[in-house]
Write a protein that holds these residues in place. Structure first.
Motif, PDB file in Angstrom:
ATOM      1  N   ALA A  34      -9.401  76.904  53.329  1.00 58.36           N
ATOM      2  CA  ALA A  34     -10.500  77.429  54.049  1.00 58.36           C
ATOM      3  C   ALA A  34     -11.864  77.510  53.441  1.00 58.36           C
ATOM      4  O   ALA A  34     -13.008  77.199  53.809  1.00 58.36           O
ATOM      5  N   CYS A  35     -11.647  77.228  51.919  1.00 57.84           N
ATOM      6  CA  CYS A  35     -13.171  77.217  51.117  1.00 57.84           C
ATOM      7  C   CYS A  35     -13.359  75.769  51.097  1.00 57.84           C
ATOM      8  O   CYS A  35     -14.816  75.552  51.141  1.00 57.84           O
ATOM      9  N   SER A  36     -12.646  74.728  51.302  1.00 53.46           N
ATOM     10  CA  SER A  36     -13.252  73.535  51.288  1.00 53.46           C
ATOM     11  C   SER A  36     -13.835  73.293  52.734  1.00 53.46           C
ATOM     12  O   SER A  36     -14.564  72.305  52.969  1.00 53.46           O
ATOM     13  N   LEU A  37     -13.554  74.054  53.970  1.00 52.73           N
ATOM     14  CA  LEU A  37     -14.261  73.956  55.180  1.00 52.73           C
ATOM     15  C   LEU A  37     -15.660  74.893  54.994  1.00 52.73           C
ATOM     16  O   LEU A  37     -16.334  75.145  56.311  1.00 52.73           O
ATOM     17  N   GLY A  38     -15.929  75.458  54.097  1.00 46.84           N
ATOM     18  CA  GLY A  38     -17.030  76.234  53.802  1.00 46.84           C
ATOM     19  C   GLY A  38     -17.025  77.783  53.792  1.00 46.84           C
ATOM     20  O   GLY A  38     -18.209  78.378  53.529  1.00 46.84           O
ATOM     21  N   SER A  39     -15.654  78.204  53.715  1.00 39.63           N
ATOM     22  CA  SER A  39     -15.794  79.839  53.606  1.00 39.63           C
ATOM     23  C   SER A  39     -15.920  79.991  52.107  1.00 39.63           C
ATOM     24  O   SER A  39     -15.615  79.320  51.300  1.00 39.63           O
ATOM     25  N   THR A  40     -16.457  81.366  52.029  1.00 43.65           N
ATOM     26  CA  THR A  40     -16.202  82.026  50.600  1.00 43.65           C
ATOM     27  C   THR A  40     -14.992  82.366  50.343  1.00 43.65           C
ATOM     28  O   THR A  40     -14.142  82.477  51.225  1.00 43.65           O
ATOM     29  N   ARG A  41     -14.841  82.703  49.019  1.00 43.04           N
ATOM     30  CA  ARG A  41     -13.617  83.417  48.647  1.00 43.04           C
ATOM     31  C   ARG A  41     -13.218  84.583  49.429  1.00 43.04           C
ATOM     32  O   ARG A  41     -12.206  84.859  49.835  1.00 43.04           O
ATOM     33  N   TRP A  42     -14.191  85.360  49.498  1.00 43.77           N
ATOM     34  CA  TRP A  42     -13.853  86.483  50.370  1.00 43.77           C
ATOM     35  C   TRP A  42     -13.810  86.367  51.793  1.00 43.77           C
ATOM     36  O   TRP A  42     -12.711  86.820  52.363  1.00 43.77           O
ATOM     37  N   GLN A  43     -14.380  85.344  52.507  1.00 40.01           N
ATOM     38  CA  GLN A  43     -14.161  85.032  53.857  1.00 40.01           C
ATOM     39  C   GLN A  43     -12.557  84.377  54.008  1.00 40.01           C
ATOM     40  O   GLN A  43     -12.091  84.592  54.751  1.00 40.01           O
ATOM     41  N   ALA A  44     -12.307  83.709  53.119  1.00 39.87           N
ATOM     42  CA  ALA A  44     -10.974  82.861  53.043  1.00 39.87           C
ATOM     43  C   ALA A  44      -9.843  84.074  52.986  1.00 39.87           C
ATOM     44  O   ALA A  44      -8.995  83.992  53.534  1.00 39.87           O
ATOM     45  N   PHE A  45     -10.140  85.187  52.174  1.00 41.99           N
ATOM     46  CA  PHE A  45      -9.162  86.112  52.003  1.00 41.99           C
ATOM     47  C   PHE A  45      -9.085  87.037  53.304  1.00 41.99           C
ATOM     48  O   PHE A  45      -7.959  87.447  53.945  1.00 41.99           O
ATOM     49  N   ARG A  46     -10.372  87.357  53.741  1.00 41.43           N
ATOM     50  CA  ARG A  46     -10.167  88.171  54.910  1.00 41.43           C
ATOM     51  C   ARG A  46      -9.572  87.503  56.321  1.00 41.43           C
ATOM     52  O   ARG A  46      -9.347  88.230  57.313  1.00 41.43           O
ATOM     53  N   GLU A  47     -10.171  86.234  56.327  1.00 37.26           N
ATOM     54  CA  GLU A  47      -9.720  85.289  57.539  1.00 37.26           C
ATOM     55  C   GLU A  47      -8.180  84.831  57.490  1.00 37.26           C
ATOM     56  O   GLU A  47      -7.718  84.611  58.667  1.00 37.26           O
ATOM     57  N   VAL A  48      -7.654  84.729  56.404  1.00 36.74           N
ATOM     58  CA  VAL A  48      -6.439  83.934  56.123  1.00 36.74           C
ATOM     59  C   VAL A  48      -5.428  84.978  55.820  1.00 36.74           C
ATOM     60  O   VAL A  48      -4.313  84.999  56.112  1.00 36.74           O
ATOM     61  N   THR A  49      -5.481  85.217  54.435  1.00 35.87           N
ATOM     62  CA  THR A  49      -4.737  85.819  53.419  1.00 35.87           C
ATOM     63  C   THR A  49      -4.275  87.367  53.970  1.00 35.87           C
ATOM     64  O   THR A  49      -3.139  87.640  54.175  1.00 35.87           O
ATOM     65  N   LEU A  50      -5.234  88.069  54.189  1.00 29.61           N
ATOM     66  CA  LEU A  50      -5.199  89.707  54.653  1.00 29.61           C
ATOM     67  C   LEU A  50      -4.474  89.424  56.001  1.00 29.61           C
ATOM     68  O   LEU A  50      -3.440  90.415  56.105  1.00 29.61           O
ATOM     69  N   PRO A  51      -4.774  88.701  57.001  1.00 30.17           N
ATOM     70  CA  PRO A  51      -4.031  88.966  58.173  1.00 30.17           C
ATOM     71  C   PRO A  51      -2.678  88.332  58.208  1.00 30.17           C
ATOM     72  O   PRO A  51      -1.567  88.952  58.835  1.00 30.17           O
TER      73      PRO A  51
END
Length: 288
Positions: free
Chosen positions: A187-204
């Protein structure tokens, strides 16, 4: 007997010891509780066998029992939310640790080695009038006299969070362990920040573990009576304290049975809703 018939019977034969133990230790006592709930406590103190609805009518219509039931569910909900807020970061830290994960899990399990009653009563030595917190405040000159911090609802919630937090952390940790770390990196390699990657991927992906921990914390906190008995005041009784009072103090088994079945019904309905939407598999992983 045919081979197919023997193969069909074999699983039941292997399960028979466990099914017998469950039947004798769970369903038989539950059956007696159901029967007792329809008996009647007479003026002489004896239990009159029969089919009476007096206990159920009192348990369902008396505002006293209804208010304490709602208060119990509210305290359990607050405790569950507090455990989720405090437990998720701890579980995330353990799951993403590199080399000391086993040590962190061992430290997390250490409270289970100490009696729940002892852990609850330890708060008296911490928050009591002559406890550690008041000693520090008095010696630092922050207060001129001890502060009363015990025997209220916040202290009950504090004791429940102290007791139930490891259950939440374990369930969330199991869920996070199943989330591939490379998904966040992708997710980060596609332009997300660490927080966005956590919110959109890890948390769900970790929500089933959070829900399992929440269910466990809610059910255990709603059914406890030690914490409000030790840390609560006269107005901080929870529903299990009513059951204890009716059966142990008043020796009113019929009313106590009806009250206990009411609490069992409410919590059982919650478990059924959870099982319908999420299933019990995630909860079993956390307990395992």
């Amino acid at each position: 007997m045919s081979v197919e018939a023997r193969e069909r019977r074999q699983p039941w034969i292997l399960l028979s010891p466990a099914l017998t133990a469950i039947g004798l230790l769970l369903f038989v006592p539950l059956f007696f509780i159901v029967v007792y709930s329809f008996w009647l406590r007479t003026a002489t103190g004896a239990d009159q066998a029969g089919f009476y609805l007096d206990n159920w009518n009192e348990a369902l219509t008396d505002p006293f029992y209804r208010d304490i039931l709602f208060s119990t569910l509210r305290i359990a909900a607050i405790t569950t939310v507090a455990c989720a807020v405090l437990g998720y970061p701890a579980a995330y830290f353990i799951a993403r640790s590199k080399g000391n994960k086993a040590l962190l899990l061992l430290l997390l399990m250490l409270p289970f080695w100490i009696s729940y009653i002892i852990r609850t009563m330890s708060w008296i030595n911490i928050l009591g009038v002559s406890g550690a917190v008041n000693w520090v405040l008095l010696n630092l000159g922050i207060t001129s006299e001890p502060i009363q911090m015990l025997y209220n609802e916040p202290t009950v919630i504090l004791g429940l969070v102290h007791f139930l937090l490891p259950f939440m952390v374990l369930n969330v940790y199991v869920a996070l362990e199943g989330v591939d770390v490379s998904l966040e990196d992708a997710a980060c390699s596609l332009g997300s920040t660490r927080w966005q990657a956590f919110r959109e991927v890890t948390l769900p992906l970790s929500l089933p573990g959070l829900a399992a921990g929440g269910l466990l914390c809610f059910v255990l906190s709603a059914g406890t009576y030690i914490t409000p008995l030790v840390l609560g005041g006269p107005t901080d009784a929870m529903y299990a304290n009513l059951v204890f009072e009716a059966i142990i103090t008043q020796l009113n088994w019929p009313l106590g049975s009806a009250l206990s079945l009411m609490l069992l019904g409410v919590l059982g309905a919650l478990v059924l809703v959870y099982n319908h939407y999420l299933g019990m598999g995630q909860l079993m992983k956390g307990l395992g």
